[in-house]
Design a protein around this motif. Structure first.
Motif, PDB file in Angstrom:
ATOM      1  N   ILE A  15       0.871  -1.173   0.000  1.00  0.00           N
ATOM      2  CA  ILE A  15       0.000   0.000   0.000  1.00  0.00           C
ATOM      3  C   ILE A  15       0.907   1.222   0.000  1.00  0.00           C
ATOM      4  N   ILE A  16       0.664   2.163  -0.932  1.00  0.00           N
ATOM      5  CA  ILE A  16       1.519   3.343  -1.055  1.00  0.00           C
ATOM      6  C   ILE A  16       0.647   4.586  -0.947  1.00  0.00           C
ATOM      7  N   SER A  17       0.890   5.387   0.089  1.00  0.00           N
ATOM      8  CA  SER A  17       0.057   6.559   0.327  1.00  0.00           C
ATOM      9  C   SER A  17       0.916   7.793   0.544  1.00  0.00           C
ATOM     10  N   SER A  18       0.296   8.963   0.406  1.00  0.00           N
ATOM     11  CA  SER A  18       0.989  10.218   0.663  1.00  0.00           C
ATOM     12  C   SER A  18      -0.039  11.274   1.039  1.00  0.00           C
ATOM     13  N   PRO A  19       0.172  11.974   2.158  1.00  0.00           N
ATOM     14  CA  PRO A  19      -0.796  12.977   2.608  1.00  0.00           C
ATOM     15  C   PRO A  19      -0.571  14.332   1.936  1.00  0.00           C
ATOM     16  N   MET A  20      -1.662  15.050   1.747  1.00  0.00           N
ATOM     17  CA  MET A  20      -1.580  16.398   1.192  1.00  0.00           C
ATOM     18  C   MET A  20      -1.320  17.429   2.284  1.00  0.00           C
ATOM     19  N   ASN A  21      -1.615  17.069   3.538  1.00  0.00           N
ATOM     20  CA  ASN A  21      -1.411  17.998   4.645  1.00  0.00           C
ATOM     21  C   ASN A  21      -1.257  17.209   5.944  1.00  0.00           C
ATOM     22  N   TYR A  46      -3.172   6.712  11.502  1.00  0.00           N
ATOM     23  CA  TYR A  46      -4.222   6.038  12.270  1.00  0.00           C
ATOM     24  C   TYR A  46      -4.730   4.803  11.513  1.00  0.00           C
ATOM     25  N   THR A  47      -4.958   4.964  10.227  1.00  0.00           N
ATOM     26  CA  THR A  47      -5.480   3.868   9.411  1.00  0.00           C
ATOM     27  C   THR A  47      -4.512   2.699   9.356  1.00  0.00           C
ATOM     28  N   ALA A  48      -3.222   3.007   9.222  1.00  0.00           N
ATOM     29  CA  ALA A  48      -2.217   1.956   9.032  1.00  0.00           C
ATOM     30  C   ALA A  48      -2.128   1.001  10.207  1.00  0.00           C
ATOM     31  N   GLN A  49      -2.425   1.466  11.424  1.00  0.00           N
ATOM     32  CA  GLN A  49      -2.245   0.619  12.605  1.00  0.00           C
ATOM     33  C   GLN A  49      -3.503  -0.164  12.986  1.00  0.00           C
ATOM     34  N   LEU A  50      -4.588   0.025  12.241  1.00  0.00           N
ATOM     35  CA  LEU A  50      -5.816  -0.695  12.544  1.00  0.00           C
ATOM     36  C   LEU A  50      -5.675  -2.179  12.202  1.00  0.00           C
ATOM     37  N   GLU A  51      -6.348  -3.025  12.948  1.00  0.00           N
ATOM     38  CA  GLU A  51      -6.271  -4.463  12.713  1.00  0.00           C
ATOM     39  C   GLU A  51      -6.820  -4.847  11.347  1.00  0.00           C
ATOM     40  N   SER A  52      -7.671  -4.001  10.789  1.00  0.00           N
ATOM     41  CA  SER A  52      -8.220  -4.287   9.456  1.00  0.00           C
ATOM     42  C   SER A  52      -7.154  -4.242   8.375  1.00  0.00           C
ATOM     43  N   ASN A  53      -6.032  -3.565   8.646  1.00  0.00           N
ATOM     44  CA  ASN A  53      -4.937  -3.515   7.679  1.00  0.00           C
ATOM     45  C   ASN A  53      -3.949  -4.633   7.968  1.00  0.00           C
ATOM     46  N   ILE A  66      -9.212   6.210   6.931  1.00  0.00           N
ATOM     47  CA  ILE A  66      -9.354   6.395   5.490  1.00  0.00           C
ATOM     48  C   ILE A  66      -9.448   5.014   4.848  1.00  0.00           C
ATOM     49  N   GLN A  67     -10.456   4.799   4.067  1.00  0.00           N
ATOM     50  CA  GLN A  67     -10.548   3.518   3.375  1.00  0.00           C
ATOM     51  C   GLN A  67      -9.370   3.397   2.408  1.00  0.00           C
ATOM     52  N   VAL A  68      -8.595   2.338   2.544  1.00  0.00           N
ATOM     53  CA  VAL A  68      -7.407   2.148   1.717  1.00  0.00           C
ATOM     54  C   VAL A  68      -7.789   2.163   0.237  1.00  0.00           C
ATOM     55  N   GLY A  69      -7.033   2.933  -0.525  1.00  0.00           N
ATOM     56  CA  GLY A  69      -7.278   2.988  -1.962  1.00  0.00           C
ATOM     57  C   GLY A  69      -8.351   3.982  -2.360  1.00  0.00           C
ATOM     58  N   THR A  70      -8.660   4.932  -1.492  1.00  0.00           N
ATOM     59  CA  THR A  70      -9.656   5.952  -1.847  1.00  0.00           C
ATOM     60  C   THR A  70      -9.028   7.332  -1.802  1.00  0.00           C
ATOM     61  N   GLY A  71      -9.364   8.131  -2.807  1.00  0.00           N
ATOM     62  CA  GLY A  71      -8.953   9.523  -2.839  1.00  0.00           C
ATOM     63  C   GLY A  71     -10.121  10.412  -2.479  1.00  0.00           C
ATOM     64  N   MET A 116      -5.508  12.131  -4.807  1.00  0.00           N
ATOM     65  CA  MET A 116      -5.673  10.679  -4.948  1.00  0.00           C
ATOM     66  C   MET A 116      -5.275   9.912  -3.680  1.00  0.00           C
ATOM     67  N   ARG A 117      -4.365  10.439  -2.885  1.00  0.00           N
ATOM     68  CA  ARG A 117      -3.943   9.876  -1.594  1.00  0.00           C
ATOM     69  C   ARG A 117      -3.201   8.547  -1.696  1.00  0.00           C
ATOM     70  N   PHE A 118      -3.570   7.699  -2.641  1.00  0.00           N
ATOM     71  CA  PHE A 118      -2.930   6.386  -2.795  1.00  0.00           C
ATOM     72  C   PHE A 118      -2.428   6.216  -4.230  1.00  0.00           C
ATOM     73  N   ALA A 119      -1.156   5.825  -4.357  1.00  0.00           N
ATOM     74  CA  ALA A 119      -0.618   5.440  -5.664  1.00  0.00           C
ATOM     75  C   ALA A 119      -0.824   3.956  -5.900  1.00  0.00           C
ATOM     76  N   LYS A 120      -1.062   3.222  -4.806  1.00  0.00           N
ATOM     77  CA  LYS A 120      -1.366   1.801  -4.896  1.00  0.00           C
ATOM     78  C   LYS A 120      -2.081   1.383  -3.612  1.00  0.00           C
ATOM     79  N   PRO A 121      -3.285   0.840  -3.682  1.00  0.00           N
ATOM     80  CA  PRO A 121      -4.124   0.722  -4.875  1.00  0.00           C
ATOM     81  C   PRO A 121      -4.719   2.068  -5.259  1.00  0.00           C
ATOM     82  N   LEU A 122      -4.947   2.259  -6.536  1.00  0.00           N
ATOM     83  CA  LEU A 122      -5.561   3.481  -7.031  1.00  0.00           C
ATOM     84  C   LEU A 122      -7.061   3.481  -6.748  1.00  0.00           C
ATOM     85  N   ASP A 123      -7.614   4.667  -6.622  1.00  0.00           N
ATOM     86  CA  ASP A 123      -9.057   4.821  -6.477  1.00  0.00           C
ATOM     87  C   ASP A 123      -9.663   4.763  -7.881  1.00  0.00           C
ATOM     88  N   GLU A 124     -10.078   3.592  -8.284  1.00  0.00           N
ATOM     89  CA  GLU A 124     -10.566   3.422  -9.647  1.00  0.00           C
ATOM     90  C   GLU A 124     -11.910   4.098  -9.865  1.00  0.00           C
TER      91      GLU A 124
END
Length: 652
Positions: A454-460, A469-476, A501-506, A546-554
């Motif tokens: 999973i590849i993400s980057s914040p705008m702020n 916060y999302t990365a440490q959840l048990e769902s990930n 943040i739902q993974v893969g959503t912008g 877009m927030r995520f380069a992988k997976p992309l928000d299709e």
């Protein structure tokens, strides 16, 4: 006011001039060299303490050795300012680390005296050994090779690999271990304790000194033959248990420790060691920041302090009338504590950058849950993987360019095993004055091709907190990359409530028409500024963060491709294989034919300069994005001061 070197230093345009000085004059030269570094760095900025600590060593090396024929290799290069000044770059030294000026590190294209380009640690012994092997093969028996490495850099696996080879390679090289107990932050690990034992052990040092006396060889400057040198070295090996010395056990002859600020002794010792064949190590003890009291006292603070008053020691900070955004690294440092207070499984790991990554806050508050492993990026990654197998949530914080060293470990130890290690890549994008060895250009491209990532980057800052916060959840349950730039963010009021943040959503930031900007990470702020700029021309681009380069928000991508005939992608990564390439791959897969312009870091090495200068050079700052919008919309724009005034569309 132009900074003037001292009267002796003013005469030194090369090491040839240095060799004309008497032994007594060397001390004055060293004083002038130290003062010149202080004068220039206080006014123009740069790394500080490291070069002050090796002034005597630098002077002695160029006095004794026939550089550049003799090869001198610096590790990392933070400490090479004196080297640059003595090798013909004195008058240009004020341009150090400035746009189009001298590099802050040794650089082969800059000078023949810079035998090996550096910027990352622990490469010097390998490079020097390679040069020594080449000299032996070419029959250059009189060519000497010297590597200068700090005790912090010595902790890295690469340094041990090189020494393991050097001990059996049968080449003539000298390793100088510059032992000052600190890299950027204080050194950690068993090697630090071992070197302390060598330095302070009265038994070891008494035996060693007795051997020197027995062989008639206290360093007093007398020349002696290779045979005598070999006999001396064998005497040392025989009388000091080699198994009690790590370096001797690796078949590298050990000498020292000696005072690295005693210039006369350094000169004598180096002259003598020139005559001893085979691999050797000279252990010197120095003080980082030597000669500037404040730098000696707080070596981390004065590693690279910025501009300062050399008399009072006041470090100049910009003053603002309104609250300013924090650095991204500080948002990380404080947020991980917030998360760890609620989740007992959270740990932090960093390879020797607790201050640079701001993990220092957690180390102070939760010392049993924050780990500095030393300059060992590979170990940091696999250590984190091992911890993750036991259910821990590890934030492994590594600079983007340093992460390149741990690529194999990310593939084999993290991604293949689907371990949810959280890789926080500080200094992503163009970092500024440190230049190409430190730019974080490639992580999007080199991680995007690895399955399970999973590849993400914040705008702020708020988005950084949400991603953490999302990365440490048990769902990930997958490796989770969060990349963010060096420097300040956008939000003075940054301590916002954290949300998943739902993974893969912008997110769609702005509805528009005709052209849409798809941004990834902090450059989305440049895009927002460009959109405000082109509004005067009647252009209203859409904007997707877009927030995520992988997976992309299709879902968002289908919307953008169907609604906007023209797309512009913006990222602070390389345009080759990066976020923009991912968009093109999506379009090809789904048969879209939109016009696409990719903005980002071009396919070339970007030199040093301020981030603002480099963003402009690479064509993805706000002005460049505005120009790209005008270009795809076939609208001409006329620059006017800092603004861009649009003219009517050009009709075809």
């Amino acid at each position: 006011m132009e900074i003037q070197p001292g009267p002796l230093l003013k005469r030194i345009d090369s090491p040839t001039d240095l060799k004309k000085l008497s032994r007594e004059e060397l001390h004055q030269l060293a004083d002038e060299l130290r003062q010149y570094i202080i004068d220039v760095v206080s006014v123009h900025g740069g790394h500080f303490g490291a070069s002050l600590g090796v002034v005597e060593l630098t002077t002695a090396l160029h006095y004794v050795y026939n550089t550049p024929y003799d090869q001198l290799v610096w590790d990392v290069g933070h400490q090479a300012y004196g080297h640059k000044i003595l090798t013909g770059r004195r008058d240009n030294f004020p341009t150090n680390r400035k746009y189009k000026g001298l590099s802050g590190f040794p650089k082969r294209s800059e000078s023949e005296y810079d035998t090996f380009g550096v910027g990352h640690s622990s490469t010097s012994i390998s490079a020097a050994l390679g040069m020594s092997i080449a000299a032996k093969y070419k029959g250059e028996k009189d060519r000497k090779v010297v590597a200068v490495i700090g005790d912090g850099s010595m902790t890295a696996g690469m340094a041990f690999e090189a020494m393991n080879h050097a001990g059996v390679a049968n080449t003539d090289m000298l390793i100088i271990l510059n032992d000052n107990g600190i890299g950027i932050d204080p050194n950690v690990g068993a090697l630090k304790e071992y070197l302390t034992d060598i330095t302070t052990s009265p038994t070891y040092n008494k035996v060693k000194d007795d051997v020197w006396k027995l062989m008639g060889k206290l360093p007093v400057g007398k020349n002696f033959t290779r045979a005598m040198g070999h006999k001396l070295a064998e005497g040392l090996k025989g009388m000091v248990n080699s198994n009690a010395n790590l370096f001797e056990a690796l078949k590298i002859r050990y000498f020292g420790p000696i005072d690295g600020h005693n210039l006369a002794k350094l000169v004598d010792t180096l002259k003598d060691l020139r005559e001893i064949p085979g691999p050797k190590i000279l252990h010197i003890i120095t003080t980082k920041g030597k000669g500037y009291a404040l730098a000696e006292k707080d070596q981390t603070k004065w590693h690279a302090p910025g501009l300062f008053d050399k008399v009072t020691g006041e470090i100049f900070k910009k003053k603002f009338d309104t609250p300013q955004p924090p650095k991204y690294q500080d948002v990380f440092g404080h947020t991980i504590i917030e998360l760890a207070e609620k989740n007992e499984k959270i740990f932090g790991v960093t390879p020797a950058m607790p201050s640079g990554s701001s993990l220092k806050f957690m180390m102070e508050k939760m010392p049993d849950r924050a780990i500095d492993v030393g300059i060992c990026e590979q170990h940091a990654a696999t250590l984190s993987a091992g911890m993750a197998t036991q259910g821990l949530r590890v934030y492994c914080n590594i600079y983007s360019s340093f992460m390149q060293r741990a690529y194999d470990q990310v593939v084999h130890d993290i991604a293949i095993q689907k371990l949810p290690v959280i890789l926080c890549l500080d200094r992503a994008g163009l970092v500024g004055d440190d230049g190409p060895t430190h730019h974080g250009c490639y992580d999007i491209a080199y991680f995007r091709c690895i399955p399970n990532m999973i590849i993400s980057s914040p705008m702020n800052e708020s988005e950084l907190r949400n991603l953490m916060y999302t990365a440490q959840l048990e769902s990930n349950q997958l490796p989770f990359v969060i990349r963010y730039p060096r420097g300040e963010g956008m939000m003075p009021e940054w301590q916002t409530p954290m949300e998943e943040i739902q993974v893969g959503t912008g997110r769609k930031l702005k509805e528009g028409k005709d052209v849409a900007i798809l941004s990834f990470g902090h450059p989305g702020n440049f895009a927002a500024a460009a959109i405000r700029e082109v509004k005067a021309a009647g252009i209203t681009p859409g904007h997707y963060d877009m927030r995520f380069a992988k997976p992309l928000d299709e879902v968002l991508l289908h919307e953008a491709c169907q609604q906007y005939p023209k797309l512009i992608t913006v990222e602070d990564g390389t345009v080759e294989g990066g976020f923009g390439s991912a968009i093109l791959e999506f379009m090809a897969k789904h048969g879209y034919k939109n016009d696409v312009k990719i903005l980002g870091i071009p396919d070339r090495l970007v030199e040093h300069g301020t981030p603002k200068e480099l963003h402009q050079e690479c064509g993805y700052d706000a002005a460049a994005i505005a120009q790209a919008i005008y270009g795809v919309m076939q609208v001409a724009a006329i620059p006017s001061g800092n603004n861009i005034i649009a003219t009517p569309p050009v009709l075809s």
